[in-house]
Write an enzyme that holds these catalytic residues in place. Structure first.
Site, PDB file in Angstrom:
ATOM      1  N   ASP A  32      26.261 -22.614  28.543  1.00 12.59           N
ATOM      2  CA  ASP A  32      26.341 -23.509  27.375  1.00 12.59           C
ATOM      3  C   ASP A  32      25.493 -24.741  27.644  1.00 12.59           C
ATOM      4  OD1 ASP A  32      28.762 -23.924  24.944  1.00 12.59           O
ATOM      5  OD2 ASP A  32      27.445 -25.594  25.475  1.00 12.59           O
ATOM      6  N   ILE A  59      20.070 -21.230  25.849  1.00 11.34           N
ATOM      7  CA  ILE A  59      19.802 -19.786  25.680  1.00 11.34           C
ATOM      8  C   ILE A  59      18.298 -19.513  25.609  1.00 11.34           C
ATOM      9  CG2 ILE A  59      21.996 -19.124  24.599  1.00 11.34           C
ATOM     10  CD1 ILE A  59      20.496 -19.220  21.858  1.00 11.34           C
ATOM     11  N   ASP A 134      29.549 -14.871   7.723  1.00 10.22           N
ATOM     12  CA  ASP A 134      29.502 -14.312   6.361  1.00 10.22           C
ATOM     13  C   ASP A 134      28.527 -15.084   5.472  1.00 10.22           C
ATOM     14  OD1 ASP A 134      30.968 -16.676   6.015  1.00 10.22           O
ATOM     15  OD2 ASP A 134      32.736 -15.713   5.155  1.00 10.22           O
ATOM     16  N   TYR A 159      21.326 -23.659   7.733  1.00 10.80           N
ATOM     17  CA  TYR A 159      22.163 -22.998   8.743  1.00 10.80           C
ATOM     18  C   TYR A 159      22.206 -21.485   8.507  1.00 10.80           C
ATOM     19  CZ  TYR A 159      26.439 -21.008  10.705  1.00 10.80           C
ATOM     20  OH  TYR A 159      27.332 -20.177  11.337  1.00 10.80           O
ATOM     21  N   LYS A 163      20.829 -18.317  10.762  1.00 14.94           N
ATOM     22  CA  LYS A 163      21.685 -17.243  11.299  1.00 14.94           C
ATOM     23  C   LYS A 163      21.188 -15.881  10.790  1.00 14.94           C
ATOM     24  CE  LYS A 163      25.009 -17.424  13.468  1.00 14.94           C
ATOM     25  NZ  LYS A 163      25.238 -17.425  14.937  1.00 14.94           N
ATOM     26  N   ASN A 188      35.361 -18.090   7.800  1.00 18.55           N
ATOM     27  CA  ASN A 188      35.683 -19.405   8.391  1.00 18.55           C
ATOM     28  C   ASN A 188      36.834 -19.298   9.387  1.00 18.55           C
ATOM     29  OD1 ASN A 188      34.227 -20.105   5.872  1.00 18.55           O
ATOM     30  ND2 ASN A 188      34.730 -22.199   6.497  1.00 18.55           N
ATOM     31  N   HIS A 294      25.749 -26.151  -2.302  1.00 19.22           N
ATOM     32  CA  HIS A 294      27.060 -25.690  -1.822  1.00 19.22           C
ATOM     33  C   HIS A 294      27.402 -24.281  -2.325  1.00 19.22           C
ATOM     34  CE1 HIS A 294      31.378 -27.348  -0.977  1.00 19.22           C
ATOM     35  NE2 HIS A 294      31.108 -26.247  -0.300  1.00 19.22           N
TER      36      HIS A 294
HETATM   37  P1  NAD Z   1      30.376 -24.748  17.812  1.00 14.89           P
HETATM   38  O1  NAD Z   1      29.343 -25.591  17.139  1.00 14.89           O
HETATM   39  O2  NAD Z   1      31.769 -25.249  17.919  1.00 14.89           O
HETATM   40  O3  NAD Z   1      29.909 -24.402  19.297  1.00 14.89           O
HETATM   41  C1  NAD Z   1      28.591 -24.012  19.601  1.00 14.89           C
HETATM   42  C2  NAD Z   1      28.417 -24.034  21.113  1.00 14.89           C
HETATM   43  O4  NAD Z   1      27.093 -23.576  21.410  1.00 14.89           O
HETATM   44  C3  NAD Z   1      28.565 -25.430  21.720  1.00 14.89           C
HETATM   45  O5  NAD Z   1      29.369 -25.355  22.883  1.00 14.89           O
HETATM   46  C4  NAD Z   1      27.140 -25.824  22.074  1.00 14.89           C
HETATM   47  O6  NAD Z   1      27.060 -26.695  23.188  1.00 14.89           O
HETATM   48  C5  NAD Z   1      26.517 -24.474  22.371  1.00 14.89           C
HETATM   49  N1  NAD Z   1      25.056 -24.464  22.161  1.00 14.89           N
HETATM   50  C6  NAD Z   1      24.369 -24.955  21.094  1.00 14.89           C
HETATM   51  N2  NAD Z   1      23.046 -24.761  21.273  1.00 14.89           N
HETATM   52  C7  NAD Z   1      22.904 -24.120  22.465  1.00 14.89           C
HETATM   53  C8  NAD Z   1      21.780 -23.614  23.177  1.00 14.89           C
HETATM   54  N3  NAD Z   1      20.530 -23.767  22.715  1.00 14.89           N
HETATM   55  N4  NAD Z   1      21.979 -22.994  24.349  1.00 14.89           N
HETATM   56  C9  NAD Z   1      23.259 -22.850  24.849  1.00 14.89           C
HETATM   57  N5  NAD Z   1      24.350 -23.318  24.220  1.00 14.89           N
HETATM   58  C10 NAD Z   1      24.175 -23.937  23.029  1.00 14.89           C
HETATM   59  O7  NAD Z   1      30.328 -23.347  17.054  1.00 14.89           O
HETATM   60  P2  NAD Z   1      31.531 -22.333  16.745  1.00 14.89           P
HETATM   61  O8  NAD Z   1      32.203 -22.749  15.500  1.00 14.89           O
HETATM   62  O9  NAD Z   1      32.308 -22.102  17.977  1.00 14.89           O
HETATM   63  O10 NAD Z   1      30.671 -21.024  16.391  1.00 14.89           O
HETATM   64  C11 NAD Z   1      30.316 -20.093  17.414  1.00 14.89           C
HETATM   65  C12 NAD Z   1      29.472 -18.995  16.779  1.00 14.89           C
HETATM   66  O11 NAD Z   1      30.203 -18.371  15.734  1.00 14.89           O
HETATM   67  C13 NAD Z   1      28.182 -19.512  16.140  1.00 14.89           C
HETATM   68  O12 NAD Z   1      27.169 -18.569  16.379  1.00 14.89           O
HETATM   69  C14 NAD Z   1      28.506 -19.588  14.650  1.00 14.89           C
HETATM   70  O13 NAD Z   1      27.350 -19.411  13.874  1.00 14.89           O
HETATM   71  C15 NAD Z   1      29.458 -18.409  14.513  1.00 14.89           C
HETATM   72  N6  NAD Z   1      30.463 -18.497  13.444  1.00 14.89           N
HETATM   73  C16 NAD Z   1      31.285 -19.592  13.352  1.00 14.89           C
HETATM   74  C17 NAD Z   1      32.264 -19.613  12.374  1.00 14.89           C
HETATM   75  C18 NAD Z   1      33.216 -20.772  12.238  1.00 14.89           C
HETATM   76  O14 NAD Z   1      34.010 -20.786  11.281  1.00 14.89           O
HETATM   77  N7  NAD Z   1      33.228 -21.730  13.137  1.00 14.89           N
HETATM   78  C19 NAD Z   1      32.401 -18.537  11.499  1.00 14.89           C
HETATM   79  C20 NAD Z   1      31.515 -17.456  11.601  1.00 14.89           C
HETATM   80  C21 NAD Z   1      30.565 -17.442  12.604  1.00 14.89           C
HETATM   81  O1  DAU Z   2      31.864 -18.974   6.624  1.00 16.00           O
HETATM   82  C1  DAU Z   2      31.660 -19.111   8.007  1.00 16.00           C
HETATM   83  C2  DAU Z   2      31.117 -20.491   8.303  1.00 16.00           C
HETATM   84  O2  DAU Z   2      32.223 -21.388   8.170  1.00 16.00           O
HETATM   85  C3  DAU Z   2      30.502 -20.620   9.696  1.00 16.00           C
HETATM   86  O3  DAU Z   2      29.379 -19.780   9.767  1.00 16.00           O
HETATM   87  C4  DAU Z   2      30.097 -22.079   9.972  1.00 16.00           C
HETATM   88  O4  DAU Z   2      29.623 -22.184  11.291  1.00 16.00           O
HETATM   89  C5  DAU Z   2      31.327 -22.948   9.809  1.00 16.00           C
HETATM   90  O5  DAU Z   2      30.980 -24.303   9.984  1.00 16.00           O
HETATM   91  C6  DAU Z   2      31.931 -22.743   8.416  1.00 16.00           C
HETATM   92  O6  DAU Z   2      31.049 -23.244   7.385  1.00 16.00           O
HETATM   93  P1  DAU Z   2      31.615 -24.021   6.112  1.00 16.00           P
HETATM   94  O7  DAU Z   2      30.537 -24.815   5.528  1.00 16.00           O
HETATM   95  O8  DAU Z   2      32.348 -23.090   5.212  1.00 16.00           O
HETATM   96  O9  DAU Z   2      32.733 -24.939   6.868  1.00 16.00           O
HETATM   97  P2  DAU Z   2      33.138 -26.467   6.702  1.00 16.00           P
HETATM   98  O10 DAU Z   2      34.396 -26.654   7.485  1.00 16.00           O
HETATM   99  O11 DAU Z   2      32.009 -27.379   6.957  1.00 16.00           O
HETATM  100  O12 DAU Z   2      33.503 -26.553   5.158  1.00 16.00           O
HETATM  101  C7  DAU Z   2      34.482 -25.704   4.584  1.00 16.00           C
HETATM  102  C8  DAU Z   2      34.515 -26.009   3.097  1.00 16.00           C
HETATM  103  O13 DAU Z   2      35.052 -27.332   2.917  1.00 16.00           O
HETATM  104  C9  DAU Z   2      33.146 -26.019   2.443  1.00 16.00           C
HETATM  105  O14 DAU Z   2      33.259 -25.508   1.128  1.00 16.00           O
HETATM  106  C10 DAU Z   2      32.771 -27.506   2.398  1.00 16.00           C
HETATM  107  C11 DAU Z   2      34.118 -28.185   2.247  1.00 16.00           C
HETATM  108  N1  DAU Z   2      34.230 -29.534   2.869  1.00 16.00           N
HETATM  109  C12 DAU Z   2      33.844 -29.684   4.180  1.00 16.00           C
HETATM  110  C13 DAU Z   2      33.912 -30.912   4.800  1.00 16.00           C
HETATM  111  C14 DAU Z   2      33.465 -31.079   6.224  1.00 16.00           C
HETATM  112  C15 DAU Z   2      34.750 -30.600   2.157  1.00 16.00           C
HETATM  113  O15 DAU Z   2      35.130 -30.461   0.971  1.00 16.00           O
HETATM  114  N2  DAU Z   2      34.829 -31.814   2.777  1.00 16.00           N
HETATM  115  C16 DAU Z   2      34.408 -32.034   4.060  1.00 16.00           C
HETATM  116  O16 DAU Z   2      34.473 -33.199   4.541  1.00 16.00           O
END
Ligand code: NAD
Ligand code: DAU
Length: 353
Positions: A32, A59, A134, A159, A163, A188, A294
């Protein structure tokens, strides 16, 4: 045996590492970069555990990766590392292109070199599992069926476009070079260790701090919510049983509008940590300017994963969100530490009047 995970200090990655150690005896090497989103405090319980080996690095580092792979000889590489926050990608897409596209490309090349150097048995059993989202499928209307794995890619944000590009690279490395890949596209996530820039943890920490709860636009955007531990179990299942080159959608069957999520968080806080003035936390809800571009609705059809690999989420939204709110109430120190100077700068930039 060993697996190598990237991004294992982030939200989902850290939950995956903790679950891995809880479920198996196999060594896990965690690469990481420790961006603002990476937090080793999330893995503090593994400090003296030799099953987890942490390496700080990128990476996209084409010198480090081959050395790391040769040293640890993993049977699988799981790629979680990414820039993951949509709002940050709107303010500054550069890091998303660098890590999610160029970084994935360089990682694939390092892994391909390692895989080609293995013997026939090692090559056959090796896996590269790519964690995606998704959001690559774009936005649905209220009437549309949920995303299946056949849905066309229509990413709308920097973003999701980055991806989507990474998914295509992974697919091409399988098709062209035969690299044994698996891809998961997930909805999410929510749960413990979630950085408070994302909707659910932001609402919890703002509510407790007496701050506004910023809801974008009309608050009627719909997301499918998956408890993070269920995502981790799905990834373990796909890693062990997924068919090579295939994509698996992962979802929680919990489609909800954002405003309902925020109201649920407020109601749980009202019950578990009532405000001293007796008012509901919901009085802190504030509608703010919408996110540019959005996406209106995401919904995941996870039946392929269920039918082929027998996976189902263990948590309902009701059980998962209660555990999540309770975790934040019990872990105020973790929250205080992640709210560093960099975090405060981001909040000022994003939510300035
Ligand atoms: P996050 O932002 O919490 O964590 C990302 C991690 O990757 C961090 O620890 C960061 O330091 C590390 N990182 C970033 N750039 C890097 C690099 N160049 N080399 C090595 N490490 C690096 O993200 P998350 O929410 O844990 O998401 C993890 C994965 O799942 C991502 O690929 C994201 O696209 C995917 N994903 C997330 C969600 C969600 O709801 N959070 C949903 C669907 C898919
Ligand atoms: O669907 C999977 C994705 O879910 C992942 O690929 C992303 O990494 C992850 O960040 C997440 O994306 P979203 O944009 O859906 O998540 P976020 O928590 O930022 O926002 C969720 C919803 O809430 C979105 O419709 C935006 C809204 N929102 C978000 C924030 C931060 C608000 O209304 N107010 C806020 O302050």
């Amino acid at each position: 045996m060993t697996v190598l995970i990237t991004g294992g200090a982030g939200f989902i990655g850290a939950n995956f590492v903790l679950d891995w150690v809880a479920h198996t005896a196999e060594k896990i090497v965690n690469l990481d970069k420790l961006t603002y989103a990476g937090n080793l405090e999330s893995l503090a319980s593994l400090n003296n555990n030799p099953q987890h080996v942490f390496v700080q690095g990128d990476i996209g580092d084409s010198e480090l990766l081959p050395k790391l792979l040769a040293e640890h000889q993993p049977r699988a590489v799981l790629n979680f590392a990414a820039e993951s926050h949509v709002d940050r990608s709107i303010h500054g897409p550069g890091d998303f292109i660098e890590t999610n596209i160029v970084g994935t490309f360089r990682l694939l090349e390092s892994v391909r070199g390692y895989w080609q150097s293995m013997g026939a048995d090692g090559q056959r059993s090796f896996r590269f599992l790519h964690v995606s989202t998704d959001e690559v499928y774009g936005s649905l209307t209220p009437q549309d069926p949920a995303f299946t794995e056949q849905h066309q890619y229509e990413p709308n944000s920097p973003y999701s476009a980055s991806k989507a590009a990474s998914d295509h690279l992974v697919r091409a490395w399988h098709h062209t070079y035969g690299l044994p890949v698996l891809t998961t596209n997930c909805s999410n996530n929510y749960g413990p260790l979630h950085f408070p820039e994302k909707l659910i943890p932001l609402m919890i920490v703002n509510a407790l701090a007496g701050k506004p709860l910023p809801v974008y636009g009309d608050g009627m955007q719909v997301r499918d919510w998956l408890y993070v531990k269920d995502h981790c179990s799905a990834i373990r299942r796909v890693l062990e049983g997924g068919r090579l080159g295939e994509t698996y959608n992962v979802g929680g069957w919990n489609e909800k509008p954002n405003i309902e999520i925020v109201n649920t968080v407020c109601a749980l806080l009202d019950e578990l940590r009532p405000r001293s003035d007796g008012q509901s936390y919901a009085t802190q809800i504030t509608y703010v300017k919408d996110r540019p571009g959005h996406d209106r609705r995401y919904a995941i059809d996870a039946r392929k994963l269920e039918k082929e690999l027998g996976w189902k989420p263990a948590e309902t939204f009701e059980t998962g969100i209660r555990k999540t709110v309770a975790w934040y109430l019990d872990n105020t120190e973790w929250v205080a530490h992640v709210q560093s100077g960099a975090y405060r700068d981001w909040v000022t930039k994003q939510y300035k009047a």
